[in-house]
Each structure stands twice: as structure tokens, then as C-alpha cells.
Design an enzyme around this catalytic site. Structure first.
Site, PDB file in Angstrom:
ATOM      1  N   SER A  41       0.812  -1.224   0.000  1.00 34.60           N
ATOM      2  CA  SER A  41       0.000   0.000   0.000  1.00 34.60           C
ATOM      3  C   SER A  41       0.840   1.267   0.000  1.00 34.60           C
ATOM      4  O   SER A  41       0.403   2.308  -0.493  1.00 34.60           O
ATOM      5  CB  SER A  41      -0.942   0.017   1.210  1.00 34.60           C
ATOM      6  N   ASP A  62      -0.430   6.000  11.696  1.00 34.49           N
ATOM      7  CA  ASP A  62      -0.407   4.644  12.240  1.00 34.49           C
ATOM      8  C   ASP A  62       1.001   4.056  12.278  1.00 34.49           C
ATOM      9  O   ASP A  62       1.166   2.866  12.489  1.00 34.49           O
ATOM     10  CB  ASP A  62      -1.329   3.726  11.439  1.00 34.49           C
ATOM     11  N   HIS A  79       1.600   4.108   7.294  1.00 30.70           N
ATOM     12  CA  HIS A  79       1.200   4.781   6.059  1.00 30.70           C
ATOM     13  C   HIS A  79       1.624   6.254   6.114  1.00 30.70           C
ATOM     14  O   HIS A  79       1.031   7.033   6.857  1.00 30.70           O
ATOM     15  CB  HIS A  79      -0.310   4.663   5.844  1.00 30.70           C
TER      16      HIS A  79
END
Length: 216
Positions: free
Chosen positions: A15, A189, A192
Site C-alpha cells: 500500500s 499509524d 502509512h
């Protein structure tokens, strides 16, 4: 600068690489490359070296581990015939061990991680290969997940040294910034990245390929 005229660079990962890129092919207009470090790398290459006509393709996929990369390697790397390839994978391999501790089938332990990364590097024939470590935006090295992530980063270094590829220690790049900036500023977090966090990654990659910021 290491890249040459008309070369194609694929940047593959999870991601962090994905960052909202276009599907199925991560390139083109309207955030085709996503809104992360891949788009920043492309922007610097296009503006700093416009005469080279470089092509950047984003092949990040959210949630993926090195196991997932292996499953799509033929279509997303081999069939694409890149001249250069950047690999950054491992965050989910580690993270699932902490956020899904009882779902052990989702875990990718160091042995599998090393063997699979080694296999992917061995089967990939490109002019330039860049291996980037996974990272955890946490300055406390005794933190359980940070400690585990450092173990996977060391594996990436081992593979890079064995195959004589370019190597980017993304954790070291973040650690330098974390001496002055609170982790949540770079990633809410600790995984990310914010835009400054993605800039840390882009700068680290550009340094590895000898990008010349003073070029006129």
C-alpha cells in the site's frame, strides 16, 4: 544519474507504493501513479531529466506481502519488461504478526520472506534493481514491531549484497527525520506515510540512483 534515455522503471510493493494508483496499470493522467513516493520520484525525474523520456509505472498493491508479489510477478514484472525495478515489500509480512496474531496463515516469517525475495531477485533480469527495506515509523528500537521490522530490513540488505543490487535503507532515512519530528507527523499509524513521509522515501530512492538536484 544511473537511468538512461527511454528506460522504463517499475516500482512494486504494498500500500505504501500503491497510494491510490490507477488500476490495473499504474501510470498516466489523473493520479495514475498514485499520491505517494512513486509519483514524487516520477515528478523529479520528469522535471530534472526531461530529455531522457523516462517511463515510471506503479505496481504497488495494498495489503500485499512478498508471498503476494510472487503470485503476480510474471504479469506485473516479467511481462512488463522493465529496464529498472524497485522492490519495497515486507511491512504487511511483519504487521500481520501483530494485528492478526492468531491468524497464523497470514504471517510471512523470516525464512519464507528471505527465500521468496531471493527467488524473485534471481528470476528477474533487469539492467538496474533497487531493493528498499520495509520500515516502521517508530524511533524506539525496542518496540516489538520495530525490532521485528529491523530484522526484515536486515534480510533485504543481505539479499542486496549477495546480488550486488542497489540498496535503500528506508528505516535509516526515517530515523534521521525522527530525531526531530514526532512519528504521527510522518504517519498516523506509524506505517502509512503523510506527504513528508513519502518525501523521505522518494529522496532515499533518488539518492540511490545518483539523482543530481543541481543539474541545469
Amino acid at each position: 544519474m544511473k537511468l538512461k534515455a527511454n528506460q522504463k522503471l517499475i516500482m512494486i510493493g504494498d500500500s505504501i507504493t500503491d497510494s491510490g494508483r490507477k488500476q490495473p496499470e499504474g501510470e498516466g493522467l489523473f493520479d495514475g501513479l498514485g499520491r505517494g513516493y512513486v509519483a514524487q520520484v516520477d515528478a523529479w525525474l520528469q522535471t530534472g531529466y526531461p530529455e531522457l523520456g523516462l517511463r515510471v509505472v506503479n505496481k504497488g498493491t495494498s495489503g500485499h506481502t512478498v508471498r503476494d508479489l510472487k503470485a503476480r510477478w510474471q504479469t506485473d514484472v516479467i511481462d512488463q519488461q522493465p529496464d529498472w525495478l524497485s522492490i519495497m515489500i515486507g511491512i504487511n509480512d511483519v504487521w500481520r504478526q501483530f494485528d492478526q496474531p492468531t491468524i497464523t496463515e497470514s504471517h510471512v516469517y523470516p525464512e519464507e520472506y528471505r527465500e521468496t525475495l531471493e527467488e524473485l531477485v534471481t528470476m528477474t533480469k533487469v539492467e538496474g534493481l533497487v531493493l528498499m527495506t520495509p520500515f516502521y515509523i517508530e524511533p524506539n528500537r525496542a518496540d516489538w514491531m520495530r525490532e521485528r521490522m529491523d530484522e526484515y530490513g536486515a534480510i533485504v540488505r543481505e539479499v542486496a549484497e549477495r546480488h550486488h543490487t542497489l540498496f535503500v535503507d528506508t528505516q535509516a532515512a526515517f530515523d534521521r527525520v525522527l530525531e526531530h519530528i514526532y512519528p504521527a507527523t510522518l504517519a498516523w499509524d506509524r506505517v502509512h506515510p503523510s506527504m513528508p513521509g513519502h518525501t523521505v522515501l522518494a529522496r532515499a530512492f533518488l539518492q540511490a540512483i545518483d539523482y543530481d538536484y543541481a543539474k541545469q
